[in-house]
Design a protein around this motif. Structure first.
Motif, PDB file in Angstrom:
ATOM      1  N   PHE A  65      78.590  49.998  -0.589  1.00  0.00           N
ATOM      2  CA  PHE A  65      79.030  48.848   0.199  1.00  0.00           C
ATOM      3  C   PHE A  65      77.838  48.223   0.926  1.00  0.00           C
ATOM      4  O   PHE A  65      77.672  46.988   0.939  1.00  0.00           O
ATOM      5  CB  PHE A  65      80.088  49.311   1.194  1.00  0.00           C
ATOM      6  N   PHE A  66      77.006  49.057   1.511  1.00  0.00           N
ATOM      7  CA  PHE A  66      75.797  48.587   2.190  1.00  0.00           C
ATOM      8  C   PHE A  66      74.853  47.900   1.202  1.00  0.00           C
ATOM      9  O   PHE A  66      74.328  46.813   1.480  1.00  0.00           O
ATOM     10  CB  PHE A  66      75.109  49.760   2.879  1.00  0.00           C
ATOM     11  N   TYR A  67      74.633  48.507   0.037  1.00  0.00           N
ATOM     12  CA  TYR A  67      73.740  47.916  -0.953  1.00  0.00           C
ATOM     13  C   TYR A  67      74.221  46.542  -1.393  1.00  0.00           C
ATOM     14  O   TYR A  67      73.421  45.616  -1.591  1.00  0.00           O
ATOM     15  CB  TYR A  67      73.619  48.813  -2.182  1.00  0.00           C
ATOM     16  N   PHE A  68      75.536  46.410  -1.578  1.00  0.00           N
ATOM     17  CA  PHE A  68      76.074  45.129  -2.030  1.00  0.00           C
ATOM     18  C   PHE A  68      75.726  44.024  -1.036  1.00  0.00           C
ATOM     19  O   PHE A  68      75.205  42.967  -1.422  1.00  0.00           O
ATOM     20  CB  PHE A  68      77.591  45.216  -2.208  1.00  0.00           C
ATOM     21  N   PHE A  69      75.981  44.254   0.242  1.00  0.00           N
ATOM     22  CA  PHE A  69      75.748  43.210   1.228  1.00  0.00           C
ATOM     23  C   PHE A  69      74.264  43.000   1.487  1.00  0.00           C
ATOM     24  O   PHE A  69      73.812  41.859   1.664  1.00  0.00           O
ATOM     25  CB  PHE A  69      76.488  43.520   2.530  1.00  0.00           C
ATOM     26  N   PHE A  70      73.492  44.079   1.495  1.00  0.00           N
ATOM     27  CA  PHE A  70      72.053  43.918   1.711  1.00  0.00           C
ATOM     28  C   PHE A  70      71.440  43.089   0.588  1.00  0.00           C
ATOM     29  O   PHE A  70      70.659  42.178   0.842  1.00  0.00           O
ATOM     30  CB  PHE A  70      71.373  45.276   1.803  1.00  0.00           C
ATOM     31  N   GLY A  71      71.800  43.412  -0.659  1.00  0.00           N
ATOM     32  CA  GLY A  71      71.292  42.622  -1.779  1.00  0.00           C
ATOM     33  C   GLY A  71      71.722  41.177  -1.699  1.00  0.00           C
ATOM     34  O   GLY A  71      70.937  40.259  -1.984  1.00  0.00           O
ATOM     35  N   LEU A  72      72.969  40.937  -1.316  1.00  0.00           N
ATOM     36  CA  LEU A  72      73.480  39.571  -1.202  1.00  0.00           C
ATOM     37  C   LEU A  72      72.700  38.788  -0.155  1.00  0.00           C
ATOM     38  O   LEU A  72      72.339  37.619  -0.375  1.00  0.00           O
ATOM     39  CB  LEU A  72      74.966  39.626  -0.818  1.00  0.00           C
ATOM     40  N   PHE A  73      72.395  39.439   0.959  1.00  0.00           N
ATOM     41  CA  PHE A  73      71.719  38.728   2.043  1.00  0.00           C
ATOM     42  C   PHE A  73      70.224  38.548   1.775  1.00  0.00           C
ATOM     43  O   PHE A  73      69.545  37.824   2.525  1.00  0.00           O
ATOM     44  CB  PHE A  73      71.950  39.443   3.373  1.00  0.00           C
ATOM     45  N   LEU A  74      69.701  39.187   0.729  1.00  0.00           N
ATOM     46  CA  LEU A  74      68.319  38.915   0.333  1.00  0.00           C
ATOM     47  C   LEU A  74      68.151  37.466  -0.109  1.00  0.00           C
ATOM     48  O   LEU A  74      67.029  36.946  -0.154  1.00  0.00           O
ATOM     49  CB  LEU A  74      67.886  39.860  -0.797  1.00  0.00           C
ATOM     50  N   LEU A  75      69.271  36.800  -0.439  1.00  0.00           N
ATOM     51  CA  LEU A  75      69.225  35.377  -0.793  1.00  0.00           C
ATOM     52  C   LEU A  75      68.748  34.521   0.372  1.00  0.00           C
ATOM     53  O   LEU A  75      68.329  33.373   0.173  1.00  0.00           O
ATOM     54  CB  LEU A  75      70.609  34.900  -1.245  1.00  0.00           C
ATOM     55  N   SER A  76      68.816  35.074   1.587  1.00  0.00           N
ATOM     56  CA  SER A  76      68.360  34.309   2.749  1.00  0.00           C
ATOM     57  C   SER A  76      66.861  34.063   2.722  1.00  0.00           C
ATOM     58  O   SER A  76      66.359  33.201   3.453  1.00  0.00           O
ATOM     59  CB  SER A  76      68.741  35.031   4.038  1.00  0.00           C
ATOM     60  N   GLY A  77      66.139  34.834   1.907  1.00  0.00           N
ATOM     61  CA  GLY A  77      64.721  34.573   1.705  1.00  0.00           C
ATOM     62  C   GLY A  77      63.779  35.389   2.563  1.00  0.00           C
ATOM     63  O   GLY A  77      62.608  35.546   2.216  1.00  0.00           O
ATOM     64  N   ARG A  78      64.224  35.905   3.677  1.00  0.00           N
ATOM     65  CA  ARG A  78      63.370  36.704   4.557  1.00  0.00           C
ATOM     66  C   ARG A  78      64.090  37.980   4.921  1.00  0.00           C
ATOM     67  O   ARG A  78      65.292  37.973   5.206  1.00  0.00           O
ATOM     68  CB  ARG A  78      63.012  35.922   5.828  1.00  0.00           C
TER      69      ARG A  78
END
Length: 364
Positions: free
Chosen positions: A138-151
């Motif tokens: 669950f953590f990996y899913f959201f962390f990877g998704l939020f990598l789209l923020s660029g930083r």
């Protein structure tokens, strides 16, 4: 590789082993009390996972697809192997991890790390310690998704706010759904705490303290003392999740991880090759130990007298030695080569599609 965290992973893994060995020890010789101190190994793992995801992703600058692919390769193959090993052993009459009955739905939810109440009424995967991997995924899913923020700093901030929001909604609305309750639990905040430590380590000098080595040893000592005092005086079982666990185990675990990082920054890092190897094999240790503990007890109960302190002590040392040997062997001869081969295959595929792969360290 951060050596201190690698050794801390080994400490956390064997704390969990000791925690799960207690019921077998008590069958051979009753203990005066049942310690829950070893359960803190899980909380240390969660904080380290949060830290490592920030630390590794900052170096690799990968996108969500590459991040998720790397995590799947790292987590699933060995987990699937040990899950089917548990099923095979249970089919001949043993019940490691408390497995008694399961069906196809239980297998699917277990393999793909989804919350589920099994056919036998147990709310955990077929391989029982994998309840923690459901939170990891669950953590990996959201962390990877939020990598789209660029930083990475922005991704960490968003993740912390989202996990705080999930927890707040769980407290306010008290969901009746088992799945929603699972994913709104306070234990998720331990990943956020680890991520924040990662930002401090990378982006600020907050961990560069005067007399850092002395202060970190003192902080680790205080955190361990708090854990022991809670275990000794409160003596009640810490539930798998919730605000009580976050306060009693999660916060001391965060202090311990922070202390290990301050020591690393102060050039006081572990260098013992055996300890580092045990850290590398900690994921294998975590997955395989229920099967080994059960197997050693089955043999010990046949040859050792019940009710003897000698029997309990012998079992403890034999079980730890067996877990150590099997997990290191599993890591060196199965996990490492399999992971390496899958990553090479994935890189060759990503080279064709133009997707960069991360070079980060593993979370487990």
């Amino acid at each position: 590789m951060l050596n201190n965290l690698q050794v801390l992973r080994a400490v956390a893994a064997y704390a969990v082993v000791l925690y799960h060995a207690q019921p077998f020890i008590e069958r051979l010789h009753p203990l005066p009390f049942h310690s829950h101190l070893g359960a803190a190994g899980v909380d240390i793992f969660f904080v380290i996972s949060g830290f490592i995801m920030v630390y590794a992703s900052d170096r690799s600058h990968c996108g969500p697809a590459a991040f998720w692919r790397d995590r799947l390769i790292r987590i699933l193959p060995l987990y699937w192997i040990t899950t089917f090993a548990i099923i095979a052993v249970s089919s001949v009459g043993f019940s490691p991890s408390g497995l008694h009955n399961w069906d196809g739905s239980d297998l699917l939810t277990s393999l793909f790390l989804l919350p589920n109440i099994r056919l036998d009424g147990v709310s955990e995967p077929i391989l029982s310690p994998a309840w923690t991997l459901i939170y990891e995924a669950f953590f990996y899913f959201f962390f990877g998704l939020f990598l789209l923020s660029g930083r990475i700093s922005r991704a960490t901030t968003i993740l912390s706010v989202v996990f705080l929001s999930f927890w707040f909604m769980g407290v306010v609305f008290k969901p009746q759904s088992f799945v929603i309750e699972y994913y709104t639990n306070a234990i998720l905040l331990e990943f956020a705490l680890g991520c924040l430590l990662g930002l401090l380590y990378l982006k600020s000098r907050a961990l560069d303290l005067p007399h850092g080595a002395t202060l970190s040893v003192l902080a680790i000592g205080v955190a361990i003392a708090v854990l022991i005092a809670q275990d000794w005086y409160l003596g009640v079982e810490v539930t798998r999740t919730g605000e009580i666990r976050l306060m009693r185990l999660g916060l001391p675990a965060t202090v311990i991880v922070a202390g290990a990082l301050i020591l690393e920054r102060s050039n006081h890092r572990a260098s013992h090759r055996g300890a580092l190897l045990l850290g590398s094999a900690s994921y294998a240790t975590y997955l395989i130990h229920p099967l080994i503990l059960h197997g050693v007890y089955f043999l010990a109960a046949k040859v050792l007298p019940a009710g003897s302190i000698f029997s309990a002590t012998f079992y403890l040392f034999a079980a730890f030695a067996a877990v150590c040997l099997f997990s290191v062997g599993l890591h060196l001869w199965v996990e490492a080569p399999l992971t390496r081969s899958l990553k090479q295959l994935s890189r060759s595929q990503s080279g064709r599609t133009g997707i960069p792969m991360p070079k980060g360290a593993s979370a487990r």
